[in-house]
Motif scaffolding. Structure first.
Motif, short mmCIF file in Angstrom:
data_model
loop_
_atom_site.label_atom_id
_atom_site.label_comp_id
_atom_site.label_asym_id
_atom_site.label_seq_id
_atom_site.Cartn_x
_atom_site.Cartn_y
_atom_site.Cartn_z
N PRO A 1 0.80 -1.23 0.00
CA PRO A 1 0.00 0.00 0.00
C PRO A 1 0.83 1.27 0.00
N LEU A 2 2.11 1.17 0.34
CA LEU A 2 2.98 2.35 0.31
C LEU A 2 3.96 2.31 -0.86
N SER A 3 3.75 1.41 -1.79
CA SER A 3 4.64 1.32 -2.95
C SER A 3 4.67 2.64 -3.70
N GLY A 4 5.86 3.04 -4.10
CA GLY A 4 6.05 4.30 -4.80
C GLY A 4 6.42 5.45 -3.89
N LEU A 5 6.27 5.26 -2.57
CA LEU A 5 6.65 6.32 -1.62
C LEU A 5 8.07 6.10 -1.13
N THR A 6 8.77 7.20 -0.92
CA THR A 6 10.11 7.16 -0.33
C THR A 6 10.08 7.84 1.03
N PHE A 7 10.98 7.42 1.92
CA PHE A 7 11.04 8.06 3.23
C PHE A 7 12.48 8.15 3.72
N SER A 8 12.70 9.13 4.58
CA SER A 8 13.98 9.27 5.27
C SER A 8 13.80 8.79 6.71
N ALA A 41 8.23 -3.35 4.39
CA ALA A 41 7.34 -4.46 4.01
C ALA A 41 6.05 -3.95 3.38
N LEU A 42 5.63 -2.73 3.74
CA LEU A 42 4.42 -2.14 3.18
C LEU A 42 4.67 -1.45 1.84
N GLY A 43 5.92 -1.44 1.40
CA GLY A 43 6.23 -0.96 0.07
C GLY A 43 7.01 0.32 -0.03
N ALA A 44 7.18 1.07 1.06
CA ALA A 44 7.94 2.32 1.01
C ALA A 44 9.43 2.02 0.95
N SER A 45 10.19 2.88 0.27
CA SER A 45 11.63 2.71 0.13
C SER A 45 12.37 3.73 0.98
N ALA A 46 13.38 3.27 1.73
CA ALA A 46 14.14 4.14 2.63
C ALA A 46 15.34 4.72 1.89
N ALA A 58 0.99 1.00 16.29
CA ALA A 58 1.43 1.17 14.91
C ALA A 58 2.71 1.97 14.80
N TRP A 59 3.09 2.65 15.88
CA TRP A 59 4.26 3.53 15.86
C TRP A 59 5.22 3.16 17.00
N PRO A 60 5.81 1.97 16.96
CA PRO A 60 6.65 1.52 18.07
C PRO A 60 7.96 2.30 18.16
N THR A 61 8.47 2.43 19.36
CA THR A 61 9.77 3.08 19.58
C THR A 61 10.87 2.07 19.88
N ARG A 107 -2.09 8.31 4.82
CA ARG A 107 -1.84 7.10 4.03
C ARG A 107 -0.87 6.17 4.75
N VAL A 108 0.17 6.74 5.33
CA VAL A 108 1.14 5.92 6.06
C VAL A 108 0.48 5.31 7.30
N HIS A 109 -0.27 6.13 8.03
CA HIS A 109 -0.94 5.65 9.24
C HIS A 109 -1.95 4.54 8.90
N GLU A 110 -2.69 4.72 7.84
CA GLU A 110 -3.66 3.71 7.43
C GLU A 110 -2.97 2.39 7.08
N ALA A 111 -1.85 2.48 6.39
CA ALA A 111 -1.13 1.27 6.02
C ALA A 111 -0.62 0.53 7.26
#
Length: 395
Positions: free
Chosen positions: A30-37, A71-76, A156-159, A184-188
Motif C-alpha cells: 500500500p505504500l509502494s512508490g513512496l520514499t522516506f527518510s 514491508a508495506l512498500g515504502a523505500s528508505a 502502529a508507531w513503536p519506539t 496514508r502511512v498511518h492507514e497502512a
C-alpha cells in the motif's frame, strides 16, 4: 554498503547517511512508490547510527517500524541529521548542524531537523522522526510541513529499535508535506481507513497564552480559530500551565541513564550544552524525579479534565517564526525568554502527557498550529486535520 552521502548535494546538512541506492520497499504494498527518510536514532540493519554526535551511543537494534514500512512498500532513502542525541529544538549537532530549507542562516527546528528539511525540499515523500518534547512538531512548523505525534505507546508507531532520549516521553511519528500522506502511512500501518471528520459542532479549546507568542503567531492562530468557527465549530479560550518543572527532570534523568556509559568519561564527545544537560540529569536524586513524576500525574488529570469540555485543543506549535542560527533568546510580549523554554512550554505538555497531536501549517508562512486530541483518538484527529487543512486552503 557504500556511504555516498558526500556525493549528494546537501547544503542544509540534512543527511547523516545516504547509501548508493535506497532500501527498496516490497513491491505491490500500500505504500509502494513512496520514499522516506529515517531520523538517525532508528536502527537500520547495515546502516550506521550516530545520533548526530561524536560521542559513543548505545545500539538500539533494528527498528520494527522501519522494517514494517519497507514491508508495506515504502523505500528508505537514507538517514537524516538531528539535534545532537535529540536533546534540543534547533538542529545543532556534532556535524555542523542543519540549516533551514528556505531561509539560510535560520534554524529548521529540532530535534527532527533533517527529517523536516528532507520533506520540505521534496527529497522524500515522508520522514520518520521522533518527538520527546516537540521534536516532530517544532521542525514541522518552522519548515512549513505537517507533523504527527501519535498517542504514547500507539502499537502502529513503536519506539523499539530507536535510541531513546526519554523512555516515558519518546514518540515515533511521520512528517510529510500534507495530511493525506501522513494519513496514508498511518492507514497502512494500522490496516484501518481514516475518514474525514466534519468541523461543525466541534468543541475547540484555544490555548494561546498571549505573553508567550509574537503577534504574527497570535494572528495566525486566530485565523485558524476563525476558520473553525466559520465551519460551525465553537471555539473557547482555555488555560494550561507550564509543565517544564515536571518535564525537564524526567527527560534529563532518563537521558542520563541512556547515556550513562559515555558519561563515565570526562569528555565523551558531546557538545558542551548536551554534556552539561546530561550531567545535570545524572545529578538528580530519586526524590526529585519522583516529585516530577507526581507533578506529571497532576498535569495529566488537568488535561483529562479539559477533554471533558473540549473535543480538540488548538495551540501554537512555535512561539515565533524561525529564529537565527545561534540565537538563544527570543523577545516575546512577556519579555526576553530563553529560546528553549519559549518553545518547549508550548509543545512539551503533550509529549509529557502522551496525547496525539498534528502540527499543521497555517496561512502565515512557517508558523504552525497544534491540534491536540484525547488519548487514543489518533484516527479521528487525522480525519479532523485533513478537513481543516482543506478548509484552510492548504491542500
Amino acid at each position: 554498503m557504500t556511504d555516498a552521502t558526500s556525493a549528494v548535494p546537501d547544503p542544509q546538512r540534512a543527511w547523516a547517511f545516504r547509501p548508493a541506492s535506497p532500501l527498496p520497499g516490497a513491491p505491490g504494498g500500500p505504500l509502494s512508490g513512496l520514499t522516506f527518510s529515517v531520523k538517525d536514532l532508528f536502527g537500520v540493519t547495515g546502516w550506521p547510527l550516530r545520533a548526530s554526535t561524536r560521542a559513543p551511543v548505545p545500539d538500539p537494534g533494528p527498528s520494527p517500524l522501519v522494517t514494517r514500512l519497507l514491508a508495506l512498500g515504502a523505500s528508505a532513502v537514507g538517514k537524516t541529521h538531528l539535534h545532537e542525541i535529540a536533546l534540543g529544538i534547533t538542529g545543532v549537532n556534532g556535524f555542523s548542524g542543519t540549516d533551514h530549507p528556505f531561509l539560510p542562516g535560520r534554524v529548521p527546528g529540532g530535534s527532527s531537523s533533517g527529517a523536516a528539511v528532507s520533506v520540505a525540499l521534496g527529497q522524500v515523500d515522508f520522514a520518520l522522526g521522533t518527538d520527546t518534547g516537540g521534536s516532530i512538531r517544532v521542525p514541522a512548523a518552522w519548515c512549513g510541513v505537517v507533523g504527527f505525534k501519535p498517542t504514547k505507546g500507539h502499537p502502529a508507531w513503536p519506539t523499539g529499535g530507536v535510541l531513546p532520549l526519554s523512555v516515558t516521553c519518546d514518540h515515533a511519528g511521520p512528517l510529510a508535506r500534507d495530511v493525506a500522506t501522513v494519513t496514508r502511512v498511518h492507514e497502512a500501518l494500522t490496516g484501518r481507513a481514516v475518514s474525514e471528520v466534519a468541523l461543525g459542532g466541534l468543541r475547540v479549546g484555544l490555548w494561546l497564552p498571549g505573553g508567550w507568542v509574537t503577534e504574527d503567531v497570535r494572528v495566525a492562530l486566530r485565523d485558524v480559530a476563525g476558520t473553525l468557527t466559520g465551519a460551525g465549530a465553537t471555539v473557547e479560550d482555555m488555560d494550561f500551565p507550564e509543565v517544564l518543572d515536571a518535564y525537564s527532570p524526567i527527560v534529563l534523568s532518563e537521558a542520563a541513564h541512556v547515556h550513562r556509559d559515555a558519561l563515565r568519561h570526562d569528555d565523551p564527545g558531546f557538545l558542551p550544552f548536551t554534556l552539561a544537560s546530561l550531567r545535570q540529569g545524572a545529578a538528580l536524586t530519586d526524590t526529585e524525579v519522583r516529585a516530577a513524576q507526581e507533578r506529571r500525574a497532576a498535569y495529566r488529570a488537568q488535561l483529562d479534565d479539559l477533554f471533558t469540555r473540549f473535543d480538540l485543543i488548538l495551540a501554537p506549535a512555535v512561539p515565533t517564526p524561525p529564529p537565527a542560527q545561534g540565537q538563544d533568546e527570543v523577545l516575546l510580549p512577556d519579555g526576553p525568554t530563553p529560546l528553549r523554554r519559549a518553545v518547549l512550554r508550548l509543545t512539551a505538555p503533550f509529549s509529557l502527557l502522551g496525547a496525539p497531536v498534528v502540527a499543521l501549517p497555517t496561512r502565515t508562512a512557517l508558523i504552525g498550529a497544534q491540534l491536540i486530541a484525547p488519548h487514543g483518538q489518533d484516527d479521528r484527529l487525522l480525519g479532523l486535520a485533513r478537513t481543516l487543512e482543506r478548509t484552510l486552503g492548504l491542500a
